[in-house]
Design a protein around this motif. Structure first.
Motif, PDB file in Angstrom:
ATOM      1  N   TYR A  77     -33.933   0.296  -6.324  1.00  0.00           N
ATOM      2  CA  TYR A  77     -34.556   0.544  -5.012  1.00  0.00           C
ATOM      3  C   TYR A  77     -33.519   0.900  -4.253  1.00  0.00           C
ATOM      4  N   ILE A  78     -33.138   1.267  -2.607  1.00  0.00           N
ATOM      5  CA  ILE A  78     -32.828   2.045  -1.908  1.00  0.00           C
ATOM      6  C   ILE A  78     -32.660   1.122  -1.420  1.00  0.00           C
ATOM      7  N   ALA A  79     -31.440   1.636  -0.742  1.00  0.00           N
ATOM      8  CA  ALA A  79     -31.301   0.894   0.129  1.00  0.00           C
ATOM      9  C   ALA A  79     -30.513   1.375   2.172  1.00  0.00           C
ATOM     10  N   ASP A  80     -30.597   1.556   3.141  1.00  0.00           N
ATOM     11  CA  ASP A  80     -30.609   1.720   4.276  1.00  0.00           C
ATOM     12  C   ASP A  80     -29.856   0.819   4.707  1.00  0.00           C
ATOM     13  N   LEU A  81     -29.007   0.827   5.519  1.00  0.00           N
ATOM     14  CA  LEU A  81     -27.972  -1.142   6.516  1.00  0.00           C
ATOM     15  C   LEU A  81     -27.795  -0.030   7.912  1.00  0.00           C
ATOM     16  N   ARG A  82     -28.484  -0.339   8.729  1.00  0.00           N
ATOM     17  CA  ARG A  82     -28.632  -0.234   9.940  1.00  0.00           C
ATOM     18  C   ARG A  82     -28.119  -0.959  11.212  1.00  0.00           C
ATOM     19  N   LEU A  83     -26.380  -1.034  11.109  1.00  0.00           N
ATOM     20  CA  LEU A  83     -25.540  -1.943  11.991  1.00  0.00           C
ATOM     21  C   LEU A  83     -26.296  -2.260  13.751  1.00  0.00           C
ATOM     22  N   LYS A  84     -27.471  -3.525  14.170  1.00  0.00           N
ATOM     23  CA  LYS A  84     -28.035  -2.497  15.547  1.00  0.00           C
ATOM     24  C   LYS A  84     -27.064  -2.858  16.728  1.00  0.00           C
ATOM     25  N   GLN A  85     -26.494  -4.537  15.904  1.00  0.00           N
ATOM     26  CA  GLN A  85     -25.691  -4.985  17.131  1.00  0.00           C
ATOM     27  C   GLN A  85     -24.446  -5.657  17.113  1.00  0.00           C
ATOM     28  N   LEU A  86     -23.242  -5.041  17.540  1.00  0.00           N
ATOM     29  CA  LEU A  86     -22.364  -5.704  17.266  1.00  0.00           C
ATOM     30  C   LEU A  86     -21.568  -6.205  18.376  1.00  0.00           C
ATOM     31  N   ASN A  87     -21.904  -7.254  19.143  1.00  0.00           N
ATOM     32  CA  ASN A  87     -21.187  -7.922  20.608  1.00  0.00           C
ATOM     33  C   ASN A  87     -20.386  -9.118  19.677  1.00  0.00           C
ATOM     34  N   PHE A  88     -18.771  -8.894  21.272  1.00  0.00           N
ATOM     35  CA  PHE A  88     -17.531  -9.789  20.854  1.00  0.00           C
ATOM     36  C   PHE A  88     -17.662 -10.498  21.959  1.00  0.00           C
ATOM     37  N   GLU A  89     -17.396 -11.412  22.466  1.00  0.00           N
ATOM     38  CA  GLU A  89     -17.081 -12.433  23.894  1.00  0.00           C
ATOM     39  C   GLU A  89     -15.892 -13.265  23.596  1.00  0.00           C
ATOM     40  N   SER A  90     -15.088 -12.578  24.512  1.00  0.00           N
ATOM     41  CA  SER A  90     -13.346 -14.308  24.792  1.00  0.00           C
ATOM     42  C   SER A  90     -13.729 -14.856  24.930  1.00  0.00           C
ATOM     43  N   ARG A  91     -12.904 -16.133  25.066  1.00  0.00           N
ATOM     44  CA  ARG A  91     -13.192 -16.449  25.518  1.00  0.00           C
ATOM     45  C   ARG A  91     -11.718 -17.866  25.625  1.00  0.00           C
ATOM     46  N   ILE A  92     -10.658 -18.088  26.629  1.00  0.00           N
ATOM     47  CA  ILE A  92      -8.507 -17.947  26.917  1.00  0.00           C
ATOM     48  C   ILE A  92      -9.560 -19.678  26.897  1.00  0.00           C
ATOM     49  N   VAL A  93      -8.644 -20.246  26.066  1.00  0.00           N
ATOM     50  CA  VAL A  93      -8.947 -21.562  25.420  1.00  0.00           C
ATOM     51  C   VAL A  93      -7.219 -22.531  26.098  1.00  0.00           C
ATOM     52  N   THR A  94      -6.759 -22.057  26.395  1.00  0.00           N
ATOM     53  CA  THR A  94      -5.235 -22.964  25.915  1.00  0.00           C
ATOM     54  C   THR A  94      -5.060 -22.348  28.156  1.00  0.00           C
TER      55      THR A  94
END
Length: 165
Positions: A77-94
């Motif tokens: 088989y032959i694979a194609d990989l597509r990163l459609k989304q990459l989301n970051f969310e930060s939260r300060i907790v101190t």
């Protein structure tokens, strides 16, 4: 002495039979794939630049460790990989604002073609994790890179368990 040894051996065999009969498996025994694939292309369609090499490295290591990575001309088989989304969310907790957490989520689309070029599989897979933010910028960068690799591996693991040719 021999009688005690036989009793212990019998108990061990009985335990192994009981555990295996309950559906437990030894780690790594069924990790081998029954197919080979080659990675034809990696596309980064997310807003994060220059991730193609990271995605490819994670995928090569992932499929190699399962015996599923084949040569371009010889793989099933032959694979194609597509990163459609990459989301970051930060939260300060101190209270001081010096440390906190960030989460990263990805959507990785895996498209599989057979050797004739016919598309036989196309599905998105998701991954998500949380990593620590600190006052050390170098450590934050390593944590972020490790988290991105981790969510890509999560998506590939879901693909691996879903794709059964």
């Amino acid at each position: 002495m021999l009688k005690g040894f036989r009793g212990g051996l019998s108990a061990l065999i009985l335990i192994l039979l009981t555990v295996s009969g309950c559906g437990y498996k030894m780690a790594g025994l069924d990790e081998r794939a029954n197919y080979t694939l080659s990675i034809a292309s990696v596309y980064n369609m997310s807003s994060e630049p220059d991730l193609e090499r990271e995605i490819e490295n994670v995928a090569v290591n992932f499929f190699s460790s399962r015996g599923a990575l084949g040569d371009n001309g010889k793989s099933r088989y032959i694979a194609d990989l597509r990163l459609k989304q990459l989301n970051f969310e930060s939260r300060i907790v101190t209270k001081t604002g010096q440390t906190g957490t960030s989460s990263v989520a990805c959507e990785l689309e895996v498209i599989i073609h057979d050797r004739t070029g016919k598309e036989i599989f196309n599905k998105p897979f998701k991954g998500r994790t949380v990593y620590d933010l600190t006052s050390d910028l170098g450590k934050n960068k390593r944590n972020r890179t490790d988290a991105v690799s981790y969510v890509i591996r999560q998506a590939l693991t879901d693909f691996y368990h879903d794709f059964r040719p």
